[in-house]
Write a protein that holds these residues in place. Sequence first.
Motif, PDB file in Angstrom:
ATOM      1  N   ALA A   1       0.826  -1.207   0.000  1.00 16.08           N
ATOM      2  CA  ALA A   1       0.000   0.000   0.000  1.00 16.08           C
ATOM      3  C   ALA A   1       0.862   1.259   0.000  1.00 16.08           C
ATOM      4  O   ALA A   1       0.558   2.239  -0.698  1.00 16.08           O
TER       5      ALA A   1
ATOM      6  N   SER B   1       0.917   4.078  -3.017  1.00 16.05           N
ATOM      7  CA  SER B   1       0.524   5.450  -2.679  1.00 16.05           C
ATOM      8  C   SER B   1       1.654   6.437  -2.901  1.00 16.05           C
ATOM      9  O   SER B   1       1.421   7.588  -3.273  1.00 16.05           O
TER      10      SER B   1
ATOM     11  N   GLY C   1      -0.388   5.865  -7.005  1.00 21.20           N
ATOM     12  CA  GLY C   1      -1.372   4.819  -7.242  1.00 21.20           C
ATOM     13  C   GLY C   1      -1.343   4.310  -8.664  1.00 21.20           C
ATOM     14  O   GLY C   1      -0.466   4.631  -9.464  1.00 21.20           O
TER      15      GLY C   1
ATOM     16  N   SER D   1      -7.403  -5.124  -6.508  1.00 23.41           N
ATOM     17  CA  SER D   1      -7.527  -3.853  -5.790  1.00 23.41           C
ATOM     18  C   SER D   1      -8.907  -3.220  -5.930  1.00 23.41           C
ATOM     19  O   SER D   1      -9.138  -2.126  -5.414  1.00 23.41           O
TER      20      SER D   1
ATOM     21  N   SER E   1      -9.070  -4.786  -0.192  1.00 18.84           N
ATOM     22  CA  SER E   1      -7.736  -4.853  -0.791  1.00 18.84           C
ATOM     23  C   SER E   1      -6.769  -3.864  -0.146  1.00 18.84           C
ATOM     24  O   SER E   1      -5.568  -4.124  -0.079  1.00 18.84           O
ATOM     25  N   VAL E   2      -7.295  -2.717   0.313  1.00 17.04           N
ATOM     26  CA  VAL E   2      -6.429  -1.731   0.961  1.00 17.04           C
ATOM     27  C   VAL E   2      -5.836  -2.314   2.240  1.00 17.04           C
ATOM     28  O   VAL E   2      -4.653  -2.149   2.538  1.00 17.04           O
TER      29      VAL E   2
ATOM     30  N   ASP F   1      -1.831  -3.212   2.818  1.00 19.27           N
ATOM     31  CA  ASP F   1      -1.075  -2.596   3.905  1.00 19.27           C
ATOM     32  C   ASP F   1      -0.420  -3.637   4.796  1.00 19.27           C
ATOM     33  O   ASP F   1       0.484  -3.317   5.576  1.00 19.27           O
TER      34      ASP F   1
END
Length: 378
Positions: free
Chosen positions: A279, A283, A287, A321, A326-327, A331
Amino acid sequence: MFFARKFSIGAFLCIPLLGACAYPGQYFGIDAEKGNSQEVAANGVDYTLTPIDAVSLNALASRSSAQAELVPATFTPEAGAYQYLIGVGDLVRITVWDHPELTNPAGNTTGQLQGQVVLPDGTFYFPFLNKVKAAGRTTDEIRVEMTRNLEKFIRSPQVDVYIQPNGFRSQKIYVSGEVSQPGFFPITDVPTRLSDAIAQAGGLSKEADLSNVTLQRNNQTVVLDAYRLLYQGDLSQNILLKNGDVLNIPDRRLRKVFLMGEVVQPSSFIMPVGKLTLAEVLSDIGGINQNTANAQQVYVIRQAVVDAASQPKLNIYHLDSTSPTSVLYADQFEMQPRDVVYVDPVRLVRINRLLGTILPSLQVLPAVRSNIRVLEGE
Protein backbone atom coordinates in the motif's frame (compact mmCIF):
# COMPACT_ATOMS: atom_id res chain seq x y z
CA MET A 1 -4.71 -0.97 -62.14
CA PHE A 2 -4.96 -4.62 -61.39
CA PHE A 3 -1.64 -4.48 -59.50
CA ALA A 4 -2.87 -1.58 -57.32
CA ARG A 5 -6.06 -3.39 -56.37
CA LYS A 6 -4.13 -6.55 -55.59
CA PHE A 7 -1.70 -4.61 -53.39
CA SER A 8 -4.49 -2.87 -51.45
CA ILE A 9 -6.43 -6.05 -50.81
CA GLY A 10 -3.27 -7.91 -49.70
CA ALA A 11 -2.33 -5.12 -47.33
CA PHE A 12 -5.75 -5.09 -45.69
CA LEU A 13 -5.69 -8.86 -45.32
CA CYS A 14 -2.29 -8.76 -43.61
CA ILE A 15 -3.33 -6.19 -40.98
CA PRO A 16 -5.44 -8.58 -38.84
CA LEU A 17 -2.70 -11.17 -39.04
CA LEU A 18 -0.13 -8.69 -37.79
CA GLY A 19 -2.43 -7.61 -34.97
CA ALA A 20 -2.93 -11.20 -33.89
CA CYS A 21 0.80 -11.78 -33.56
CA ALA A 22 1.45 -9.44 -30.63
CA TYR A 23 -0.05 -6.46 -28.85
CA PRO A 24 2.29 -3.53 -28.24
CA GLY A 25 3.48 -2.94 -24.70
CA GLN A 26 3.82 -5.25 -21.71
CA TYR A 27 1.10 -7.63 -20.61
CA PHE A 28 1.25 -10.20 -17.84
CA GLY A 29 -1.70 -12.30 -18.95
CA ILE A 30 -1.87 -14.64 -15.93
CA ASP A 31 -5.28 -16.07 -15.15
CA ALA A 32 -5.84 -14.84 -11.62
CA GLU A 33 -8.93 -17.02 -11.24
CA LYS A 34 -6.72 -20.08 -10.80
CA GLY A 35 -5.81 -19.07 -7.25
CA ASN A 36 -2.90 -21.00 -5.79
CA SER A 37 -1.32 -22.67 -8.80
CA GLN A 38 1.99 -23.57 -10.31
CA GLU A 39 2.65 -22.92 -13.94
CA VAL A 40 5.48 -22.57 -16.42
CA ALA A 41 5.74 -19.18 -18.05
CA ALA A 42 6.37 -18.68 -21.76
CA ASN A 43 10.05 -18.06 -21.18
CA GLY A 44 10.41 -21.32 -19.27
CA VAL A 45 10.58 -19.86 -15.76
CA ASP A 46 8.52 -21.70 -13.16
CA TYR A 47 6.25 -19.56 -11.04
CA THR A 48 3.69 -19.92 -8.27
CA LEU A 49 0.63 -17.66 -8.32
CA THR A 50 -0.81 -16.78 -4.90
CA PRO A 51 -3.67 -14.38 -4.16
CA ILE A 52 -3.01 -11.73 -1.53
CA ASP A 53 -5.61 -12.51 1.11
CA ALA A 54 -5.83 -13.29 4.81
CA VAL A 55 -4.68 -16.89 4.33
CA SER A 56 -1.59 -16.04 2.27
CA LEU A 57 -0.65 -13.14 4.57
CA ASN A 58 -0.68 -15.44 7.59
CA ALA A 59 1.38 -18.01 5.69
CA LEU A 60 3.93 -15.36 4.69
CA ALA A 61 4.21 -14.12 8.29
CA SER A 62 4.78 -17.65 9.58
CA ARG A 63 7.32 -18.37 6.85
CA SER A 64 9.19 -15.14 7.61
CA SER A 65 9.44 -16.05 11.29
CA ALA A 66 10.61 -19.57 10.49
CA GLN A 67 13.20 -18.31 8.01
CA ALA A 68 14.62 -15.68 10.37
CA GLU A 69 18.33 -16.13 9.98
CA LEU A 70 19.92 -17.76 12.99
CA VAL A 71 23.53 -17.11 13.90
CA PRO A 72 25.61 -20.26 13.29
CA ALA A 73 27.00 -22.02 16.33
CA THR A 74 30.55 -21.22 15.23
CA PHE A 75 29.80 -17.52 15.74
CA THR A 76 28.20 -17.81 19.15
CA PRO A 77 30.31 -17.31 22.30
CA GLU A 78 31.42 -20.19 24.44
CA ALA A 79 29.67 -20.91 27.69
CA GLY A 80 30.95 -19.06 30.71
CA ALA A 81 32.04 -15.51 31.50
CA TYR A 82 34.06 -13.50 29.00
CA GLN A 83 37.80 -13.50 29.62
CA TYR A 84 40.42 -11.54 27.73
CA LEU A 85 43.45 -13.61 26.72
CA ILE A 86 46.72 -11.71 26.57
CA GLY A 87 48.52 -11.66 23.23
CA VAL A 88 51.83 -10.63 21.71
CA GLY A 89 52.35 -6.88 21.90
CA ASP A 90 50.07 -6.24 24.89
CA LEU A 91 51.40 -3.97 27.60
CA VAL A 92 51.18 -5.77 30.96
CA ARG A 93 51.64 -3.87 34.23
CA ILE A 94 52.92 -5.83 37.28
CA THR A 95 52.63 -4.39 40.78
CA VAL A 96 54.22 -6.08 43.82
CA TRP A 97 52.99 -4.20 46.86
CA ASP A 98 55.60 -2.94 49.35
CA HIS A 99 58.34 -3.82 46.88
CA PRO A 100 58.94 -0.81 44.64
CA GLU A 101 62.24 -2.28 43.46
CA LEU A 102 60.20 -4.97 41.67
CA THR A 103 57.26 -2.80 40.64
CA ASN A 104 59.50 -0.15 39.12
CA PRO A 105 63.01 -1.53 38.81
CA ALA A 106 64.13 1.32 36.54
CA GLY A 107 63.37 3.87 39.25
CA ASN A 108 60.97 5.89 37.10
CA THR A 109 59.22 8.55 39.17
CA THR A 110 57.90 10.73 36.36
CA GLY A 111 54.31 9.48 36.47
CA GLN A 112 52.81 6.82 34.19
CA LEU A 113 54.67 3.54 34.37
CA GLN A 114 54.93 1.71 31.08
CA GLY A 115 54.80 -1.93 32.10
CA GLN A 116 56.08 -5.02 30.29
CA VAL A 117 55.53 -5.68 26.57
CA VAL A 118 54.66 -9.27 25.67
CA LEU A 119 57.43 -10.40 23.33
CA PRO A 120 56.99 -12.43 20.09
CA ASP A 121 57.70 -15.64 22.02
CA GLY A 122 54.69 -14.90 24.24
CA THR A 123 56.65 -13.99 27.38
CA PHE A 124 57.78 -10.90 29.29
CA TYR A 125 60.72 -10.43 31.65
CA PHE A 126 60.34 -9.94 35.41
CA PRO A 127 63.04 -9.82 38.12
CA PHE A 128 63.75 -13.11 39.91
CA LEU A 129 61.40 -14.97 37.57
CA ASN A 130 63.19 -14.31 34.27
CA LYS A 131 60.64 -15.07 31.51
CA VAL A 132 56.97 -15.26 32.42
CA LYS A 133 54.61 -16.88 29.90
CA ALA A 134 51.72 -14.55 29.13
CA ALA A 135 50.29 -15.17 25.62
CA GLY A 136 47.00 -17.05 25.66
CA ARG A 137 46.51 -16.61 29.40
CA THR A 138 44.37 -14.35 31.58
CA THR A 139 45.74 -11.78 34.00
CA ASP A 140 44.43 -13.86 36.92
CA GLU A 141 46.31 -16.95 35.74
CA ILE A 142 49.54 -14.93 35.49
CA ARG A 143 48.96 -13.38 38.93
CA VAL A 144 48.50 -16.79 40.60
CA GLU A 145 51.64 -18.20 39.00
CA MET A 146 53.81 -15.16 39.80
CA THR A 147 52.58 -15.13 43.39
CA ARG A 148 53.52 -18.77 43.84
CA ASN A 149 56.97 -18.35 42.27
CA LEU A 150 57.82 -15.13 44.15
CA GLU A 151 57.17 -16.85 47.49
CA LYS A 152 60.63 -18.36 47.07
CA PHE A 153 62.15 -14.87 47.36
CA ILE A 154 59.55 -12.74 49.16
CA ARG A 155 57.41 -13.51 52.18
CA SER A 156 53.66 -13.39 51.35
CA PRO A 157 53.95 -11.40 48.10
CA GLN A 158 50.93 -9.34 47.05
CA VAL A 159 50.91 -9.26 43.23
CA ASP A 160 48.57 -7.37 40.90
CA VAL A 161 48.55 -7.98 37.15
CA TYR A 162 46.60 -5.84 34.69
CA ILE A 163 46.86 -4.43 31.18
CA GLN A 164 47.49 -0.75 30.67
CA PRO A 165 44.48 1.18 29.24
CA ASN A 166 46.45 1.83 26.06
CA GLY A 167 48.11 -1.57 26.17
CA PHE A 168 45.53 -3.65 24.26
CA ARG A 169 47.55 -4.08 21.07
CA SER A 170 47.37 -7.74 20.10
CA GLN A 171 43.74 -8.14 19.03
CA LYS A 172 41.68 -6.00 16.67
CA ILE A 173 38.48 -5.93 14.70
CA TYR A 174 37.82 -3.98 11.51
CA VAL A 175 34.60 -2.07 10.78
CA SER A 176 33.92 -0.85 7.25
CA GLY A 177 31.04 0.45 5.17
CA GLU A 178 28.33 2.90 6.14
CA VAL A 179 29.70 4.10 9.49
CA SER A 180 31.03 7.49 10.50
CA GLN A 181 34.58 6.36 11.31
CA PRO A 182 35.56 3.04 9.69
CA GLY A 183 38.82 1.48 10.80
CA PHE A 184 40.54 -0.87 13.26
CA PHE A 185 39.40 -1.06 16.87
CA PRO A 186 41.13 -2.96 19.70
CA ILE A 187 39.53 -5.79 21.61
CA THR A 188 39.86 -5.15 25.33
CA ASP A 189 38.97 -6.86 28.58
CA VAL A 190 35.44 -5.47 28.08
CA PRO A 191 33.43 -7.69 25.68
CA THR A 192 33.00 -6.15 22.22
CA ARG A 193 29.70 -6.99 20.57
CA LEU A 194 28.00 -5.84 17.37
CA SER A 195 26.38 -2.83 19.03
CA ASP A 196 29.70 -1.88 20.66
CA ALA A 197 31.54 -2.02 17.34
CA ILE A 198 28.94 0.23 15.69
CA ALA A 199 29.23 2.72 18.54
CA GLN A 200 33.04 2.70 18.40
CA ALA A 201 32.86 3.44 14.67
CA GLY A 202 30.81 6.56 15.31
CA GLY A 203 27.39 5.13 14.54
CA LEU A 204 25.61 4.31 11.29
CA SER A 205 25.09 6.60 8.33
CA LYS A 206 21.68 7.34 6.79
CA GLU A 207 22.42 5.03 3.86
CA ALA A 208 23.27 1.97 5.98
CA ASP A 209 21.52 -1.30 5.19
CA LEU A 210 20.84 -2.56 8.68
CA SER A 211 19.34 -5.87 7.58
CA ASN A 212 22.42 -7.16 5.74
CA VAL A 213 25.40 -6.56 8.00
CA THR A 214 28.09 -9.10 7.13
CA LEU A 215 30.66 -10.55 9.51
CA GLN A 216 33.68 -12.45 8.20
CA ARG A 217 35.54 -14.80 10.50
CA ASN A 218 38.02 -17.55 9.54
CA ASN A 219 36.91 -17.59 5.88
CA GLN A 220 33.26 -17.81 6.93
CA THR A 221 30.62 -15.14 6.43
CA VAL A 222 27.40 -14.65 8.35
CA VAL A 223 24.66 -12.08 7.73
CA LEU A 224 23.42 -10.20 10.79
CA ASP A 225 20.26 -8.13 11.09
CA ALA A 226 21.15 -4.98 12.97
CA TYR A 227 17.62 -3.67 12.48
CA ARG A 228 16.21 -6.51 14.58
CA LEU A 229 18.86 -5.77 17.20
CA LEU A 230 18.53 -1.98 17.38
CA TYR A 231 14.78 -1.58 16.77
CA GLN A 232 13.25 -4.87 17.90
CA GLY A 233 15.59 -5.86 20.74
CA ASP A 234 16.69 -9.18 19.23
CA LEU A 235 19.84 -9.84 21.29
CA SER A 236 20.65 -12.99 19.29
CA GLN A 237 22.09 -10.67 16.63
CA ASN A 238 24.36 -8.90 19.14
CA ILE A 239 27.12 -11.49 18.87
CA LEU A 240 30.50 -11.34 20.54
CA LEU A 241 33.29 -10.23 18.21
CA LYS A 242 36.72 -11.85 18.15
CA ASN A 243 40.20 -11.01 16.97
CA GLY A 244 40.41 -10.62 13.21
CA ASP A 245 36.67 -10.18 12.62
CA VAL A 246 35.72 -7.96 9.68
CA LEU A 247 32.37 -6.22 10.06
CA ASN A 248 30.87 -4.55 7.00
CA ILE A 249 27.72 -2.42 6.92
CA PRO A 250 26.64 -2.10 3.24
CA ASP A 251 24.59 0.73 1.79
CA ARG A 252 20.94 0.46 0.76
CA ARG A 253 21.62 0.99 -2.94
CA LEU A 254 20.57 -2.55 -3.90
CA ARG A 255 17.47 -2.60 -1.68
CA LYS A 256 15.20 -1.40 -4.46
CA VAL A 257 11.55 -1.92 -5.38
CA PHE A 258 10.49 -1.60 -9.03
CA LEU A 259 7.12 -0.31 -10.28
CA MET A 260 6.07 -1.18 -13.83
CA GLY A 261 2.97 -1.29 -15.96
CA GLU A 262 -0.10 0.90 -15.57
CA VAL A 263 0.95 3.02 -12.61
CA VAL A 264 1.00 6.79 -12.43
CA GLN A 265 4.78 6.94 -12.16
CA PRO A 266 6.73 3.84 -13.25
CA SER A 267 10.01 4.00 -11.37
CA SER A 268 12.29 2.34 -8.85
CA PHE A 269 13.21 3.57 -5.41
CA ILE A 270 15.33 2.49 -2.48
CA MET A 271 13.48 0.91 0.40
CA PRO A 272 13.50 2.89 3.64
CA VAL A 273 14.77 1.51 6.93
CA GLY A 274 12.20 -0.81 8.44
CA LYS A 275 8.99 -2.26 7.02
CA LEU A 276 7.57 -1.25 3.63
CA THR A 277 4.13 -2.45 2.48
CA LEU A 278 2.49 -2.72 -0.93
CA ALA A 279 0.00 0.00 0.00
CA GLU A 280 2.85 2.41 0.79
CA VAL A 281 4.58 1.61 -2.50
CA LEU A 282 1.48 2.31 -4.58
CA SER A 283 0.52 5.45 -2.68
CA ASP A 284 4.03 6.91 -2.85
CA ILE A 285 3.97 6.90 -6.66
CA GLY A 286 0.39 8.16 -6.95
CA GLY A 287 -1.37 4.82 -7.24
CA ILE A 288 -2.45 2.95 -10.36
CA ASN A 289 -3.47 4.77 -13.55
CA GLN A 290 -7.25 5.08 -13.28
CA ASN A 291 -7.64 5.46 -17.06
CA THR A 292 -5.60 2.48 -18.27
CA ALA A 293 -4.98 0.09 -15.36
CA ASN A 294 -6.85 -3.13 -14.72
CA ALA A 295 -7.43 -2.80 -10.98
CA GLN A 296 -8.14 -6.52 -10.75
CA GLN A 297 -4.64 -7.42 -11.91
CA VAL A 298 -2.03 -5.98 -9.55
CA TYR A 299 0.95 -8.31 -9.16
CA VAL A 300 4.07 -8.51 -7.00
CA ILE A 301 6.82 -10.57 -8.65
CA ARG A 302 9.43 -11.99 -6.29
CA GLN A 303 12.45 -14.19 -6.87
CA ALA A 304 12.03 -17.42 -4.94
CA VAL A 305 14.83 -18.71 -2.72
CA VAL A 306 16.29 -21.76 -4.45
CA ASP A 307 19.58 -23.59 -4.51
CA ALA A 308 22.32 -22.30 -6.78
CA ALA A 309 22.04 -25.44 -8.92
CA SER A 310 18.25 -25.15 -9.30
CA GLN A 311 16.37 -23.39 -12.06
CA PRO A 312 15.09 -19.85 -11.40
CA LYS A 313 11.65 -19.68 -9.87
CA LEU A 314 9.24 -16.83 -9.20
CA ASN A 315 6.63 -16.25 -6.55
CA ILE A 316 3.87 -14.09 -8.01
CA TYR A 317 1.32 -12.54 -5.65
CA HIS A 318 -1.95 -11.25 -7.07
CA LEU A 319 -4.08 -8.43 -5.60
CA ASP A 320 -7.58 -7.53 -6.72
CA SER A 321 -7.53 -3.85 -5.79
CA THR A 322 -11.21 -3.37 -6.72
CA SER A 323 -12.21 -5.13 -3.52
CA PRO A 324 -12.86 -2.89 -0.48
CA THR A 325 -10.64 -5.14 1.62
CA SER A 326 -7.74 -4.85 -0.79
CA VAL A 327 -6.43 -1.73 0.96
CA LEU A 328 -6.15 -3.66 4.22
CA TYR A 329 -4.45 -6.60 2.54
CA ALA A 330 -2.04 -4.32 0.66
CA ASP A 331 -1.08 -2.60 3.90
CA GLN A 332 -0.26 -5.96 5.49
CA PHE A 333 1.78 -7.28 2.56
CA GLU A 334 5.45 -6.57 3.29
CA MET A 335 7.73 -5.84 0.37
CA GLN A 336 11.17 -7.35 -0.01
CA PRO A 337 14.24 -5.97 -1.83
CA ARG A 338 14.14 -6.42 -5.64
CA ASP A 339 10.36 -6.98 -5.71
CA VAL A 340 8.62 -5.88 -8.91
CA VAL A 341 5.12 -4.39 -8.70
CA TYR A 342 3.31 -4.72 -12.02
CA VAL A 343 -0.20 -3.59 -13.04
CA ASP A 344 -1.81 -4.96 -16.21
CA PRO A 345 -3.66 -2.72 -18.68
CA VAL A 346 -7.35 -3.25 -19.44
CA ARG A 347 -8.21 -5.04 -22.68
CA LEU A 348 -9.58 -1.90 -24.35
CA VAL A 349 -6.27 -0.11 -23.77
CA ARG A 350 -4.40 -2.96 -25.44
CA ILE A 351 -6.74 -2.80 -28.44
CA ASN A 352 -6.37 0.97 -28.70
CA ARG A 353 -2.59 0.65 -28.60
CA LEU A 354 -2.77 -1.94 -31.35
CA LEU A 355 -4.93 0.33 -33.47
CA GLY A 356 -2.59 3.22 -32.74
CA THR A 357 0.20 1.12 -34.24
CA ILE A 358 -1.79 0.04 -37.31
CA LEU A 359 -3.56 3.29 -38.27
CA PRO A 360 -0.40 5.16 -39.36
CA SER A 361 0.28 2.31 -41.77
CA LEU A 362 -3.27 2.53 -43.14
CA GLN A 363 -2.88 6.25 -43.73
CA VAL A 364 0.12 5.55 -45.96
CA LEU A 365 -1.81 3.18 -48.24
CA PRO A 366 -3.63 5.90 -50.32
CA ALA A 367 -0.31 7.56 -51.09
CA VAL A 368 1.19 4.22 -52.09
CA ARG A 369 -1.81 3.52 -54.31
CA SER A 370 -1.49 6.95 -55.93
CA ASN A 371 2.19 6.36 -56.67
CA ILE A 372 1.37 3.00 -58.24
CA ARG A 373 -1.18 4.65 -60.55
CA VAL A 374 1.43 7.16 -61.64
CA LEU A 375 3.86 4.38 -62.39
CA GLU A 376 1.19 2.52 -64.42
CA GLY A 377 0.47 5.66 -66.42
CA GLU A 378 -3.15 6.11 -65.32
